[in-house]
Write a protein that holds these residues in place. Structure first.
Motif, short mmCIF file in Angstrom:
data_model
loop_
_atom_site.label_atom_id
_atom_site.label_comp_id
_atom_site.label_asym_id
_atom_site.label_seq_id
_atom_site.Cartn_x
_atom_site.Cartn_y
_atom_site.Cartn_z
N PRO A 64 0.82 -1.21 0.00
CA PRO A 64 0.00 0.00 0.00
C PRO A 64 0.86 1.27 0.00
O PRO A 64 0.48 2.27 -0.61
N SER A 65 2.02 1.21 0.65
CA SER A 65 2.91 2.38 0.68
C SER A 65 3.38 2.72 -0.73
O SER A 65 3.46 3.89 -1.10
N TRP A 66 3.70 1.70 -1.51
CA TRP A 66 4.13 1.93 -2.89
C TRP A 66 2.99 2.57 -3.69
O TRP A 66 3.20 3.53 -4.43
N ARG A 67 1.79 2.05 -3.52
CA ARG A 67 0.64 2.58 -4.27
C ARG A 67 0.30 4.00 -3.85
O ARG A 67 -0.33 4.73 -4.62
N ALA A 72 5.49 9.53 -10.74
CA ALA A 72 6.84 10.09 -10.92
C ALA A 72 7.78 9.56 -9.83
O ALA A 72 8.94 9.23 -10.11
N GLN A 73 7.29 9.48 -8.59
CA GLN A 73 8.11 8.94 -7.50
C GLN A 73 8.41 7.47 -7.73
O GLN A 73 9.55 7.02 -7.55
N GLN A 74 7.41 6.69 -8.14
CA GLN A 74 7.62 5.28 -8.41
C GLN A 74 8.65 5.08 -9.51
O GLN A 74 9.55 4.25 -9.38
N ASP A 82 16.24 8.80 -7.90
CA ASP A 82 15.95 9.64 -6.74
C ASP A 82 15.32 8.75 -5.66
O ASP A 82 14.26 8.18 -5.89
N PHE A 83 15.99 8.67 -4.51
CA PHE A 83 15.50 7.79 -3.44
C PHE A 83 14.78 8.56 -2.33
O PHE A 83 14.48 7.99 -1.29
N SER A 84 14.51 9.84 -2.54
CA SER A 84 13.90 10.65 -1.48
C SER A 84 12.52 10.11 -1.08
O SER A 84 12.16 10.19 0.10
N ALA A 85 11.76 9.57 -2.00
CA ALA A 85 10.44 9.02 -1.65
C ALA A 85 10.59 7.83 -0.71
O ALA A 85 9.77 7.64 0.20
#
Length: 120
Positions: A64-67, A72-74, A82-85
């Motif tokens: 659920p966190s991924w969804r 753009a973050q995915q 970019d690993f900030s997410a």
């Protein structure tokens, strides 16, 4: 079994992390547990190191966190740009994330772990 600087990143109430910790403890493996939701959490550099070995499999794309991330973050995570997410939402990482000597693993699979964590 002594491992130099072994770290296990996870969430204490995650069933997979609990099974992994029980496995390691049962074999007398010494490690530092790092709560992804606690302080200091996990930083982008550590996630980047995992990504270099695991690629997009660093992330649990079924969670659920991924969804909850925007596309753009995915995409930035999957492409390793970019690993900030993942720093902000560390539950997108596939857990546990294990740094053991020169090995980086994630998820828990006893068959994969046995050669690494069973005393010879």
């Amino acid at each position: 079994m002594e491992r130099t600087g072994m770290k296990v990143y996870g969430i204490p109430n995650c069933d997979t992390v609990a099974r992994a910790r029980k496995y390691l403890n049962g074999r007398g493996v010494t490690y530092q547990f790092c709560d992804l939701r606690g302080e200091p959490g996990i930083d982008a550099e550590t996630i980047a190191r995992a990504y270099q070995v695991l690629g997009a499999a660093t992330f649990n794309t079924r969670s659920p966190s991924w969804r909850s991330l925007d596309s753009a973050q995915q995409t930035a995570l999957k492409e390793g740009r970019d690993f900030s997410a993942a720093v902000a939402t560390p539950t997108v990482l596939k857990r546990p994330l294990v740094f053991a000597d020169d090995q980086i693993l994630n998820g828990f699979n006893a068959k994969v772990w046995d050669p690494l964590f069973t005393a010879h």
